[in-house]
Design an enzyme around this catalytic site. Sequence first.
Site, PDB file in Angstrom:
ATOM      1  N   CYS A   1      11.416  16.643  21.522  1.00 50.32           N
ATOM      2  CA  CYS A   1      10.368  17.579  21.117  1.00 50.32           C
ATOM      3  C   CYS A   1       9.071  17.243  21.844  1.00 50.32           C
ATOM      4  O   CYS A   1       8.884  16.125  22.320  1.00 50.32           O
ATOM      5  CB  CYS A   1      10.146  17.512  19.607  1.00 50.32           C
TER       6      CYS A   1
ATOM      7  N   CYS B   1       7.248  14.062  20.652  1.00 49.93           N
ATOM      8  CA  CYS B   1       7.796  12.812  21.180  1.00 49.93           C
ATOM      9  C   CYS B   1       7.216  12.516  22.556  1.00 49.93           C
ATOM     10  O   CYS B   1       6.866  11.372  22.875  1.00 49.93           O
ATOM     11  CB  CYS B   1       9.314  12.887  21.282  1.00 49.93           C
TER      12      CYS B   1
ATOM     13  N   ASP C   1      28.709 -10.677  69.155  1.00 51.29           N
ATOM     14  CA  ASP C   1      28.805 -11.924  68.406  1.00 51.29           C
ATOM     15  C   ASP C   1      30.285 -12.252  68.242  1.00 51.29           C
ATOM     16  O   ASP C   1      31.061 -11.423  67.785  1.00 51.29           O
ATOM     17  CB  ASP C   1      28.143 -11.766  67.042  1.00 51.29           C
TER      18      ASP C   1
END
Length: 771
Positions: free
Chosen positions: A172, A175, A592
Site C-alpha cells: 500500500c 507502507c 601461456d
Amino acid sequence: MGIQELVVTAAGLLLIGFLAWYFFGPKQVRRAAVRGGVQEVEITVKGGYSPDLIQVREGVPVRLLFDRQESSDCTARVVFPDFGISKSLRAFGKTVVEFVPDRAGRFGFACGMNMLHGTLVVEQGNGAGPSAPERADAHAHEVAQAVGVGPMRPVASPRVAEFAIHSGGVTCPTCVVNIESALADLPGVDRVDVNFGAERVTVAYDPQQVTTEALHRAITSTGYEVADRPDPGSQDTEDAEAEARRMEIRDLSRRVLVGALLTAPTVVAVMGGEVLRLAWIPEWLHNAWLQLVITSPVMFYTGWPIHRTGWLALGRRTADMNSLITLGTTAAYAYSLVVTLAPGVLPEALRAVYYEAVGVIITLILLGRLLEARAKAGTGEAIRKLIGLQAKTARVVRDGAEQEVSLENVRIDDVVIVRPGEKVPVDGEILNGRSTLDESMVTGESIPVEKGPGDVVIGATINQTGAFRFRATKVGRDTMLAQIIRLVEQAQGSKAPIQRLVDLVSSYFVPAVIFIAIGTFVVWFNVGPDPALIFALGTSVTVLIIACPCALGLATPLSIMVGTGKGAENGILIKSAEALETAHKLRTIVLDKTGTITKGKPELTDVVPVGSPLQEEMLRLVASAERSSEHPLGEAIVRGAQARGIVLAEPREFDSVTGKGIRATVDSTTVLIGNRRLLADAGIETAALEDEARRLAEEGKTPMLVALDGKPAGVVAVADTVKEDSVAAIAALKRLGVEIDRVRTDYDLGEFVVSLHPSPARAIWGSSWGA
C-alpha cells in the site's frame, strides 16, 4: 504529365520531406539534472527508450534510472559499448546504471538485441563552470569547513543497494511512505525507490556516510523483514535471468509453433498450386476467406511482439527493423483484406492476396528470435559456470566463535577459516597456518602454490593440504572472480568497430526503405499500366514486404555475444569486441604453456639414478615414500610408478618438511626427496646431482633430488607435459594460412612465443612440442 500526376508527385515529395524531418529532424534533448554531484536522468523503457537523446557533462558521475514498463525480450538488457556497460533490466521495475563519462562526444546505447537505440551526448566539462546545484554543493562544503564541521570531502559517486522485502511485502502507499521516511532520515541517502509490486527497495547512498547495515536496520525498524539483493553476476541473479530466458524461449516457441502450423496451408497453396502447378493441391486451400481466418492469428498473436515494438518506435520518431516488418506485413495484410472483403474495387489482375507472405515473414522473424534466445541462453551458461566455481558458504570467526555464513554475508576484515579440500570463499591475506593451494582456476598453473602468513589467497581457489586462517580483504563484487565475470559480461555487451558502421547503416536503412516505397508509388502511378493507382499501391507494398533484412542489425552483436560466451566456457576470456576484431591483424601470438599447450596436470617424466641404485628400484623407493604425501608432485610420482607396473611398499616414519620435501623409511631404507636445502640439512653432499638437476630444469621440468641412506642417489623430475593435440593445432593453423616462422621456448617465463609473418615460412619445432 497531367494535373493528377503532378499532384501525386508533389504529395509524394512532401511526404518524404515530412518523414525525413520526422525521423532525422531535431529532437528534444533531455539534459541530466544534477543532484548531490551526480547527473540523473530517468528513462522509460517501453518498446524503446524515452527519452532516447540524453545530454550530460564530461567527468561528472551519471546515474541513469531505467524504468522498464514491459517484459519484452528485446528490452531485457541495455548496452553502452563505449563505456563497457552491459546491464540487465528488470521487467516492470527500475534499474540503475552508473558510470563516469570520461570523454566528450556522441555515444550510442542499445538493447541487448541491438533493435532499439538511444544516444548519449557528452559535453566537454572544461571551461563550462559548475552548474547551480554544483555551486550550492560547493558552498555547503565551504560553510561546513568554516564552522569546523570537518574537512571538505569530495563528493563520492553514490552506490546502489537493493533489498527484497518479506513477510507479506509492501502492498500500500502508506507502507511505501513509511519505508521512504525511515531511509530518508539517514545521512548520505540520496534517493529511495520502493516498488510494492515487485517487493523491492532500491536505495542510492553515499558509502562514506552510511553503510548497507544501517540501511537494513532502518527498513527493519518499520516492521518489515528484508534481505540484501544479490549483486549482478551472483548465483541468484543469474538464476533469475536464466528463468527469464527460459520463459522467453517458451513464449517464442509457442508463437513460432502457431505461426508455422497456420502458415503451412497457405504456403502449400501458393507454392504447390500457383508456382509448381501441382494437380493434387485441393482447391479449397486457395480460398481467400480460409486464408484470412488462418493468417489472422499469425498476424495478431505470433507477430504481436514485433508490431508492438514497431509502432511504439514510430511514435517516438524512430524507425527500427520492427517498424519495417510491421509496415510491410500490415500493408500486405490490409491489401489482402481489401481483396477478400471487397474484390470488386480492384481489377481482376490485381486481386492476388499476400496472406502467405504475412505468415512466412512473421514466422521466420520470430524463428530467428527464438534461435537468438537459445543462443543467448547458452551464452549465459558461461557466466553461470564461472559463478559455480565459488564457494557457497564461509566459516568465519565472530565474537570468538566459529559460524558458517552465506558468501554474501562475509564482510571485509572477517577472519575466515579454510580446511583441507575446501574452496577459499573470498580474497584475503593469510594470518596463520600454511598450505598449498590449487590456483589453476585463475593462473592456469597446475602445480599448487605454497602459502603462508602474509601471502594473498584468491577466492574460488582450492585449498589442498593444510588448514589456515585469513583476513578477508575483498568480498562480493570486488573479488577477482567477480571481476572476471564482469569482464565476460562487458565483452558480450561491447561493440566491435565494424558494428558502428552497421549501426550507422541501420539507422538510415529503414527510413530509406520507406522513402523508396513512396517513390515507387509515385513513379508507377505516373508511368505504370492501368489501373495506375492499384498497380502503384501493389508495387509500393512489395517494396515494404521484401525489405526486412534483420540480419543487418543482429548478426554482428549476436556473433560477439555467442563468441565471447563460448570462449569463456573454454577458458578463453576476450576483453572486448574491438580486441576480437583486431585479432586478425596479429603477427605475434603469445601462448601461456600451462593448460594451453600442456595438459595442465603434472606427470613423472624422468628418473635419473646417479651411482649404484637401479632406476626401477630408486623409483620404487621414492614412490613408496611419496604415498603418504598430499603434494601434487608426490602424487604425480606415485601415478608414474604405478603406470610402470611397480609394486609399492608402505612407508614408515613419514615426515613432511615444509618448503623442502619429505623424509620417510621404506623397507629399512631412509629416503629423502626434495630440494637442495633438504639434503644439505641432512649433511648430504649434492654436487653429484647438480648437473642433472640443472639439465632437467632447463627443459622446463621440476627436478627433485633423492638420497638413500644418507647418500646421493639420483634425480626424479615432474613436468606439465604437452598435449597430444598441440602439434595438430599448430598444423591446423598452417592449413589456415598462418605461417609459423619461429618457435621460442622460455621456461623461466613459462610461455611459448609464436611469431607469425606473411612471408613464406619455415617451421622450427622445439622438443617441447613433442615433435
